[in-house]
Design an enzyme around this catalytic site. Structure first.
Site, PDB file in Angstrom:
ATOM      1  N   ARG A 178       0.827  -1.217   0.000  1.00 51.30           N
ATOM      2  CA  ARG A 178       0.000   0.000   0.000  1.00 51.30           C
ATOM      3  C   ARG A 178       0.856   1.261   0.000  1.00 51.30           C
ATOM      4  NH1 ARG A 178      -2.398  -3.820  -0.813  1.00 51.30           N
ATOM      5  NH2 ARG A 178      -4.448  -4.494  -0.077  1.00 51.30           N
ATOM      6  N   SER A 256     -11.311  -0.546   2.078  1.00 45.24           N
ATOM      7  CA  SER A 256     -10.696  -0.904   3.354  1.00 45.24           C
ATOM      8  C   SER A 256     -10.145   0.359   4.008  1.00 45.24           C
ATOM      9  CB  SER A 256      -9.568  -1.915   3.130  1.00 45.24           C
ATOM     10  OG  SER A 256     -10.090  -3.111   2.592  1.00 45.24           O
ATOM     11  N   GLU A 363      -6.005   3.977   5.583  1.00 44.27           N
ATOM     12  CA  GLU A 363      -5.503   3.803   4.221  1.00 44.27           C
ATOM     13  C   GLU A 363      -5.791   5.005   3.329  1.00 44.27           C
ATOM     14  OE1 GLU A 363      -6.212   0.558   0.687  1.00 44.27           O
ATOM     15  OE2 GLU A 363      -5.919  -0.171   2.710  1.00 44.27           O
TER      16      GLU A 363
END
Length: 373
Positions: A178, A256, A363
């Site tokens: 990520r 998410s 995130e």
């Protein structure tokens, strides 16, 4: 910010650019949250993006680049910035070589669907992920054991400091879980991406348990027809409310919300001990944990639920709730404000930290608001 009429006039003179002062970020994000910027600048070509961002940077104003808006948490009210929307969306597929190019504004799932339909494999596990192609390398999007970095070869960037439009190798982005060196830095704008896919029509080797089991895999890294894997991935994501549907508030999210934490072995063991003492041996023995660079990767969703935040939390009347189908998604039930989302995110972050000693990291990219602000 009061719109600068002269700046807006100059933006409007750029080929393939449209400017308005009425659009809100709530109209541009999958969370349907966010206030009104000074102006929204819509760019229908990579060259228009370069010209518009270059002009805005020279004017010294705040700039937010938006593709699909699927990874943004934006403040309420008036915003002291200009929004550049990427509407350049051309996709080219060479089935013979497996080379795929997609301009930054292309809908990511349409890139996947086009590639699979052409008999190419390698990105089918990333089906159903909302947002644009240009966002995928910024945080190295991934799902079901695959990441876009596995197939990314080059990225076309507008380097804002050097004012250069150039292709750079994927290796220069320092891709990790990520992460890329584009994330949070604002140093460049993605204009186009290039992927090298497999020409045999088969998927990438399956590494994710639930997907492999659903497809009946009999051994590790088994490959299946890419089209079959895509359909199963979409089925799994729909079951979690992770495929956008304007009529379904469980999909009004940023996907998410927290990344899966990577901790050292000692911390992972301490978490397991807490679970064992609270929930028993069976739960502790089944705790998801995976070897990862830098330590042990834990499941954020699993920790959130066991820290006291089940699906649908806090209740049916709340403006923002944990998804009723997926613990890792925070959802706007239709009448929320960004402040509501921040409050719930902070409660969950603090609750998991207090219970397990693990601090979850959001995130999405935060604009004009902070989790601790």
């Amino acid at each position: 910010m009061t719109p600068d009429n002269e700046l807006i006039r100059r933006l409007g003179e750029i080929d393939a650019v449209r400017v308005d002062t009425e659009t809100r970020l709530a109209d541009l994000t999958t969370l349907r949250l966010g206030g009104r910027p000074a102006a929204t600048v819509r760019c229908a070509s990579p060259e228009a993006v370069c010209a518009a961002v270059g002009l805005l940077d020279a004017a010294g104003v705040g700039v937010l680049v938006v593709g699909g808006g699927s990874n943004l948490v934006v403040a309420d009210g008036g915003l002291d910035l200009y929004v550049v929307v990427l509407e350049c969306d051309e996709v080219s597929v060479d089935a013979a070589s497996g080379l795929v190019r997609a301009q930054a504004g292309a809908v990511w799932d349409e890139v996947v669907a086009t590639s699979v339909a052409a008999g190419l494999g390698g990105i089918e596990c990333l089906s159903g992920i909302p947002g644009s192609a240009g966002a995928t390398p910024v945080q190295n999007v991934g799902a079901y054991g695959a990441e876009v970095g596995d197939r990314l070869t080059r990225v076309r960037l507008w380097d804002r400091a050097r004012r250069v439009d150039e292709w750079v190798p994927a290796a220069s982005l320092e891709l990790a879980y990520r992460w890329s060196n584009l994330k949070y830095s604002g140093r460049a704008v993605v204009l186009e991406i290039e992927l090298q896919l497999a020409c045999d029509g088969l998927s990438a080797p399956l590494r994710f348990g639930a997907l492999a089991r659903a497809l009946g895999a009999e051994h590790a890294d088994e490959r299946f027809p890419a089209a079959q894997v895509r359909e199963e991935v979409l089925k799994l994501r729909r079951g979690k409310g992770m495929v956008l549907d304007a009529a379904d508030h469980d999909t009004w999210s940023a996907g998410s919300f927290f990344t899966n934490p990577v901790v050292d072995a000692e911390t992972a063991g301490a978490v397991c001990d807490i679970v064992r003492a609270t929930y028993g041996d069976a739960e502790a023995d089944g705790m998801p944990r995976y070897a990862a660079p830098g330590g042990v990767k834990l499941s954020a969703a699993w920790l959130i639920e066991r820290a006291g935040f089940p699906r649908g939390y806090p209740d049916a009347e709340a403006p923002v709730r944990v998804s009723t189908r997926h613990t890792l998604a925070l959802t706007n039930r239709g009448g929320a404000r960004t402040a509501d989302l921040v409050g719930l995110a902070r409660e969950i972050r603090d609750g998991v930290r207090d219970y397990f000693g693990v601090t979850l990291v959001p995130e999405p990219v935060w604009v004009g608001v902070e989790l601790d602000g």
